[in-house]
Design an enzyme around this catalytic site. Structure first.
Site, PDB file in Angstrom:
ATOM      1  N   TYR A  21      -0.669   2.590  -8.491  1.00 22.53           N
ATOM      2  CA  TYR A  21      -1.004   3.955  -8.522  1.00 22.53           C
ATOM      3  C   TYR A  21      -2.308   3.967  -7.575  1.00 22.53           C
ATOM      4  O   TYR A  21      -2.663   2.705  -7.494  1.00 22.53           O
ATOM      5  CB  TYR A  21      -1.245   4.768  -9.424  1.00 22.53           C
ATOM      6  CG  TYR A  21      -2.262   4.297 -10.459  1.00 22.53           C
ATOM      7  CD1 TYR A  21      -3.413   4.256 -10.392  1.00 22.53           C
ATOM      8  CD2 TYR A  21      -2.295   4.237 -11.682  1.00 22.53           C
ATOM      9  CE1 TYR A  21      -4.371   3.744 -11.430  1.00 22.53           C
ATOM     10  CE2 TYR A  21      -3.165   4.483 -13.219  1.00 22.53           C
ATOM     11  CZ  TYR A  21      -4.481   3.903 -13.084  1.00 22.53           C
ATOM     12  OH  TYR A  21      -5.295   3.492 -13.267  1.00 22.53           O
ATOM     13  N   THR A  22      -3.157   5.120  -7.128  1.00 22.95           N
ATOM     14  CA  THR A  22      -3.974   4.564  -6.024  1.00 22.95           C
ATOM     15  C   THR A  22      -4.708   5.078  -6.417  1.00 22.95           C
ATOM     16  O   THR A  22      -5.941   3.766  -6.143  1.00 22.95           O
ATOM     17  CB  THR A  22      -3.247   5.102  -4.793  1.00 22.95           C
ATOM     18  OG1 THR A  22      -3.473   6.891  -5.512  1.00 22.95           O
ATOM     19  CG2 THR A  22      -2.526   5.461  -3.776  1.00 22.95           C
ATOM     20  N   GLU A  72       2.695   2.127  -3.109  1.00 21.96           N
ATOM     21  CA  GLU A  72       1.799   2.576  -3.972  1.00 21.96           C
ATOM     22  C   GLU A  72       2.081   4.665  -3.822  1.00 21.96           C
ATOM     23  O   GLU A  72       2.404   5.578  -3.510  1.00 21.96           O
ATOM     24  CB  GLU A  72       0.271   2.639  -3.330  1.00 21.96           C
ATOM     25  CG  GLU A  72      -0.383   2.061  -2.554  1.00 21.96           C
ATOM     26  CD  GLU A  72      -1.233   1.978  -4.080  1.00 21.96           C
ATOM     27  OE1 GLU A  72      -1.725   2.174  -4.867  1.00 21.96           O
ATOM     28  OE2 GLU A  72      -1.844   0.105  -3.857  1.00 21.96           O
ATOM     29  N   HIS A  85       1.836  -2.762 -10.630  1.00 22.20           N
ATOM     30  CA  HIS A  85       0.452  -3.741 -10.444  1.00 22.20           C
ATOM     31  C   HIS A  85       0.319  -4.720 -11.967  1.00 22.20           C
ATOM     32  O   HIS A  85      -0.462  -6.242 -11.737  1.00 22.20           O
ATOM     33  CB  HIS A  85      -0.349  -2.958 -10.252  1.00 22.20           C
ATOM     34  CG  HIS A  85      -1.284  -4.250  -9.067  1.00 22.20           C
ATOM     35  ND1 HIS A  85      -1.931  -3.738  -8.813  1.00 22.20           N
ATOM     36  CD2 HIS A  85      -0.824  -5.901  -8.909  1.00 22.20           C
ATOM     37  CE1 HIS A  85      -2.569  -4.456  -7.907  1.00 22.20           C
ATOM     38  NE2 HIS A  85      -2.143  -5.855  -7.799  1.00 22.20           N
ATOM     39  N   ASP A  96      -2.275  -0.124 -13.371  1.00 20.66           N
ATOM     40  CA  ASP A  96      -2.166   0.527 -13.245  1.00 20.66           C
ATOM     41  C   ASP A  96      -0.265   0.018 -12.671  1.00 20.66           C
ATOM     42  O   ASP A  96      -0.258  -1.485 -12.581  1.00 20.66           O
ATOM     43  CB  ASP A  96      -2.571   1.253 -11.348  1.00 20.66           C
ATOM     44  CG  ASP A  96      -2.180  -0.431 -10.503  1.00 20.66           C
ATOM     45  OD1 ASP A  96      -2.199  -0.712 -10.732  1.00 20.66           O
ATOM     46  OD2 ASP A  96      -1.468   0.017  -9.137  1.00 20.66           O
TER      47      ASP A  96
HETATM   48 ZN   LIG Z   1      -2.176  -1.522  -7.833  1.00 19.27          ZN
END
Ligand SMILES: [Zn+2]
Length: 244
Positions: free
Chosen positions: A28-29, A92, A134, A144
């Protein structure tokens, strides 16, 4: 699938000779807006990127060619390999993240992701168990895409592993500071799934981070860093499915 919006980032280099993408990393951003994240991912000074960014409304931005090495993973480890940027495709998803108001990933965003994964799976040899987050490859630094990411929905399409065992029992059976046969077994299973476990004898910080990452991915109802009965059942199942 929604048309890809070309939005080239200068932040990439060549993959090592002979290395092809065989892993997909979901992020995720973690920024307040998608626009801010997009700006950062194309800013040469930031030195970060991903192959794709998917907005909450489902728009897909193509930032780096899949043949090239994008810069999204950082210091990372999975199944004996380091530096996952070499061999992965990074995606992302716009979401403010735990810092700015973590929220569910909208249906339009996941629909676009699944369509994108259909294309990636057709273009590359990516094994069923090589769709990861991640936090899986950098559990001591990253959280994330987090416990709201719909891994089960991806697995239903063949992207990633899932366990249908209902692991609801929260009775803790192993936690930080312990050193016994149970701990060794759990460390071994976490290692088989893919996590970096240095010392397999004891339940230290490394194991705790790996357990948290495992729970955020496969047993999201209780992300505690402790092994409870439900987590142990799901861990055994996922370890059994790994690498097949
Ligand atoms: Zn990441």
């Amino acid at each position: 699938m929604a048309d890809l919006i070309r939005y080239p980032s200068p932040n990439w280099n060549e993959r090592p000779a002979g290395v092809k993408p065989d892993t997909v990393i979901i992020h995720y951003t973690g920024m307040e807006t998608g626009a801010a994240a997009l700006n950062r991912l194309v800013d040469p000074a930031a030195e970060v990127s991903a192959h794709y960014l998917i907005e909450e409304d489902g728009r897909i931005f193509a930032l780096v060619d899949e043949a090239k090495r994008a810069w999204h993973a950082g210091v990372s480890f999975w199944r004996g390999r380091e530096n996952l940027n070499h061999n992965s495709i990074g995606i992302e998803l716009v979401n403010p993240g735990h810092e700015f108001g973590y929220r569910a990933f909208p249906r339009a965003q996941i629909t676009s992701l699944l369509a994108l994964l259909d294309g990636i799976a057709a273009r590359h040899d990516i094994k069923r168990d090589a769709y990861i987050g991640h936090s899986d490859i950098a559990p001591d630094r990253k959280i994330d895409p987090g416990e709201l990411f719909p891994w089960a929905q991806l697995a239903a399409k063949g992207y990633g592993l899932w366990s249908t065992l209902a692991g609801h029992d929260k009775t803790v059976i192993a936690e930080r500071g312990q050193k016994n046969a149970n701990v060794m077994k759990f460390n071994k299973q976490l290692g088989i799934v893919g996590y970096h476990i240095g010392d397999t004898q004891s339940f230290g910080a490394t194991t705790e981070f790996a357990v948290r990452a495992f729970q955020a991915h496969w047993r999201p109802e209780a992300v505690t860093g402790q092994i409870d009965i439900g987590t142990a059942a799901v861990l055994e199942d996922i370890a059994g499915q790994s690498g097949q």
